[in-house]
Write a protein that holds these residues in place. Structure first.
Motif, PDB file in Angstrom:
ATOM      1  N   LYS A  59      -4.146   6.569  -1.215  1.00  0.00           N
ATOM      2  CA  LYS A  59      -5.541   6.576  -0.661  1.00  0.00           C
ATOM      3  C   LYS A  59      -6.021   8.165  -0.497  1.00  0.00           C
ATOM      4  N   ARG A  60      -5.275   8.681   0.308  1.00  0.00           N
ATOM      5  CA  ARG A  60      -5.632   9.963   0.771  1.00  0.00           C
ATOM      6  C   ARG A  60      -5.817  11.063  -0.557  1.00  0.00           C
ATOM      7  N   ILE A  76      -8.799   1.555  -1.644  1.00  0.00           N
ATOM      8  CA  ILE A  76      -9.239   2.806  -2.427  1.00  0.00           C
ATOM      9  C   ILE A  76     -10.229   2.587  -2.934  1.00  0.00           C
ATOM     10  N   HIS A  77     -11.223   2.916  -2.543  1.00  0.00           N
ATOM     11  CA  HIS A  77     -12.861   2.621  -2.912  1.00  0.00           C
ATOM     12  C   HIS A  77     -13.302   3.564  -4.315  1.00  0.00           C
ATOM     13  N   SER A 125       5.616  12.666  -2.620  1.00  0.00           N
ATOM     14  CA  SER A 125       4.462  11.965  -2.044  1.00  0.00           C
ATOM     15  C   SER A 125       3.408  12.655  -2.583  1.00  0.00           C
ATOM     16  N   LEU A 126       2.121  11.917  -2.869  1.00  0.00           N
ATOM     17  CA  LEU A 126       0.911  12.453  -3.234  1.00  0.00           C
ATOM     18  C   LEU A 126       0.267  13.315  -2.114  1.00  0.00           C
ATOM     19  N   LYS A 154       0.725  -1.510   0.185  1.00  0.00           N
ATOM     20  CA  LYS A 154      -0.037  -0.107   0.287  1.00  0.00           C
ATOM     21  C   LYS A 154       0.766   1.254   0.090  1.00  0.00           C
ATOM     22  N   ILE A 155       0.356   2.361  -0.831  1.00  0.00           N
ATOM     23  CA  ILE A 155       0.770   3.609  -0.628  1.00  0.00           C
ATOM     24  C   ILE A 155      -0.167   4.534   0.164  1.00  0.00           C
TER      25      ILE A 155
END
Length: 257
Positions: A26-27, A63-64, A250-251, A21-22
């Motif tokens: 997700k955020r 991640i929906h 980073s995102l 996961k990253i």
């Protein structure tokens, strides 16, 4: 920093790394959803359907998203062929469910001997016979299509053969170059832009790989955001003449509004 009205986003290396996961990814997606900014995952993976990709993101990475958020090179291939000639609807395909389902959904029929198109993508059970049929079909006049040129795919065992390696065998046996659809080609970007319903100036291409994601944006003339969570490194990018529009570690660093 420009405010973008839509995002085209890579998957592996950007949303996750293999099975890892990253959290920032997700955020990032949740910020887009909260701001009601449309986005599409643009992936060179032709083996899976959008439903399978969305399920993987939801179940394994929290991640929906919906299948409608996914645009694969299989979908782009089917869209591209459907727009070429409305009278040509037969195809021979080397590939997995994702590719074959995309072609069926666009009304194509499978034909082994004299198809209008011979499409080659990644096939985990490819055989000599499949290569033989593709080669002979192309020699008889079928238009030769390759889903994407990625020579290798990273997995837990290392860098394994990708679609480009499979397609290269058919290029060798036919002495013809395939028309490639996936990143970094313009075709998949044009089809993705049409699907998201925005103009070039309104969207941003987000990815971790300069050679595929970022070059796709550069080739198509849209802004790019390189995130250093996957393939490309700052040292590699320093050597490129054409740089990404933006570079981040980073995102979490990226503000969507």
């Amino acid at each position: 920093m420009q405010q973008y009205q839509g995002y085209l986003i890579d998957l592996d290396g950007t949303m996750y790394r293999g099975r890892i996961k990253i959290p920032a990814a997700k955020r990032f997606i949740e910020r887009l959803q909260q701001a009601e900014i449309p986005f599409l995952f643009v992936t060179n993976n032709s083996t899976q359907t959008p439903e399978m990709v969305a399920a993987n993101l939801t179940e394994n990475f929290d991640i929906h998203v919906l299948p409608e958020n996914v645009y694969t090179t299989a979908l782009a291939t089917a869209d591209y062929l459907a727009d070429l000639d409305s009278k040509k609807r037969t195809v021979y395909a080397i590939g997995e469910l994702g590719l074959k389902q995309a072609l069926l959904d666009k009304g194509f029929r499978f034909e082994e001997k004299t198809p209008d198109y011979a499409v080659v993508g990644l096939d985990y059970d490819v055989t000599y016979h499949k290569f033989e049929l593709a080669t002979l079909a192309i020699k008889r006049g079928a238009k030769f299509i390759g889903t994407n040129a990625d020579t290798n795919l990273p997995n837990e065992r290392g860098l394994v053969p990708g679609a480009g390696s499979v397609i290269a065998l058919v290029e060798c046996s036919t002495q013809q170059k395939a028309t490639y659809i996936g990143k970094p080609e313009k075709i998949i970007m044009a089809k993705a832009l049409k699907k998201i319903g925005l103009n070039k100036e309104q969207v941003l291409m987000v990815g971790d790989n300069y050679q595929t994601d970022i070059k796709a944006g550069i080739n198509f003339g849209i802004d790019t955001l390189l995130v250093y969570t996957g393939v490309s490194t700052r040292q590699q990018i320093a050597q490129q003449k054409v740089k990404p529009t933006y570079e981040i570690n980073s995102l979490d660093e990226w503000k969507v509004k």
